[in-house]
Design a protein around this motif. Structure first.
Motif, PDB file in Angstrom:
ATOM      1  N   UNK A 108       0.853  -1.177   0.000  1.00 30.87           N
ATOM      2  CA  UNK A 108       0.000   0.000   0.000  1.00 30.87           C
ATOM      3  C   UNK A 108       0.892   1.231   0.000  1.00 30.87           C
ATOM      4  N   UNK A 109       0.319   2.396   0.160  1.00 27.32           N
ATOM      5  CA  UNK A 109       1.046   3.665   0.039  1.00 27.32           C
ATOM      6  C   UNK A 109       2.407   3.631   0.728  1.00 27.32           C
ATOM      7  N   UNK A 110       2.450   3.426   1.995  1.00 22.19           N
ATOM      8  CA  UNK A 110       3.736   3.368   2.693  1.00 22.19           C
ATOM      9  C   UNK A 110       3.725   2.246   3.736  1.00 22.19           C
ATOM     10  N   UNK A 111       3.115   1.119   3.372  1.00 22.15           N
ATOM     11  CA  UNK A 111       3.071  -0.030   4.270  1.00 22.15           C
ATOM     12  C   UNK A 111       2.939  -1.316   3.466  1.00 22.15           C
ATOM     13  N   UNK A 112       3.403  -2.393   4.069  1.00 22.06           N
ATOM     14  CA  UNK A 112       3.229  -3.726   3.493  1.00 22.06           C
ATOM     15  C   UNK A 112       2.160  -4.419   4.332  1.00 22.06           C
ATOM     16  N   UNK A 113       1.201  -5.038   3.664  1.00 18.89           N
ATOM     17  CA  UNK A 113       0.093  -5.685   4.344  1.00 18.89           C
ATOM     18  C   UNK A 113       0.083  -7.173   3.976  1.00 18.89           C
ATOM     19  N   UNK A 114      -0.048  -8.011   4.992  1.00 20.34           N
ATOM     20  CA  UNK A 114      -0.305  -9.434   4.779  1.00 20.34           C
ATOM     21  C   UNK A 114      -1.769  -9.634   5.118  1.00 20.34           C
ATOM     22  N   UNK A 115      -2.552  -9.967   4.095  1.00 19.52           N
ATOM     23  CA  UNK A 115      -4.003 -10.044   4.255  1.00 19.52           C
ATOM     24  C   UNK A 115      -4.479 -11.425   3.854  1.00 19.52           C
TER      25      UNK A 115
END
Length: 93
Positions: A80-87
């Protein structure tokens, strides 16, 4: 009530983890702590499964213990914009 039980058993529980590392480092760190085959962790509890950017599938393997309904995590990494997401979801299958 039956709908809730059906959803928990077959639909899974959605989760979302925000990670403080860049995308590739996040993948590498999770891969390094995950065994690819259940027999590698024969005498100690371990996370077993596959890890890539588009597909993460993990399950816990407990030595000398069987559980047909153990939770399995299925998900993917997203930038995402300035983050990594584990979904993903914890499911029973």
């Amino acid at each position: 009530m039956l709908r809730r039980i059906f959803q928990d058993v077959f639909g899974g529980i959605p989760v979302r983890f925000t990670i403080a590392y860049p995308l590739q480092e996040s993948i590498d760190r999770l891969q390094s702590r995950t065994k690819k085959r259940p027999f590698r962790g024969l005498f100690e509890p371990s996370a077993v499964g596959r890890v890539s950017e588009r597909k993460v599938r993990l399950q816990e393997v407990m030595p000398f213990f069987g559980n047909s309904f153990k939770p399995v995590f299925r998900g993917k990494f997203r930038q995402e914009a300035n983050a990594v997401i584990l979904e993903g979801k914890f499911t029973r299958f």
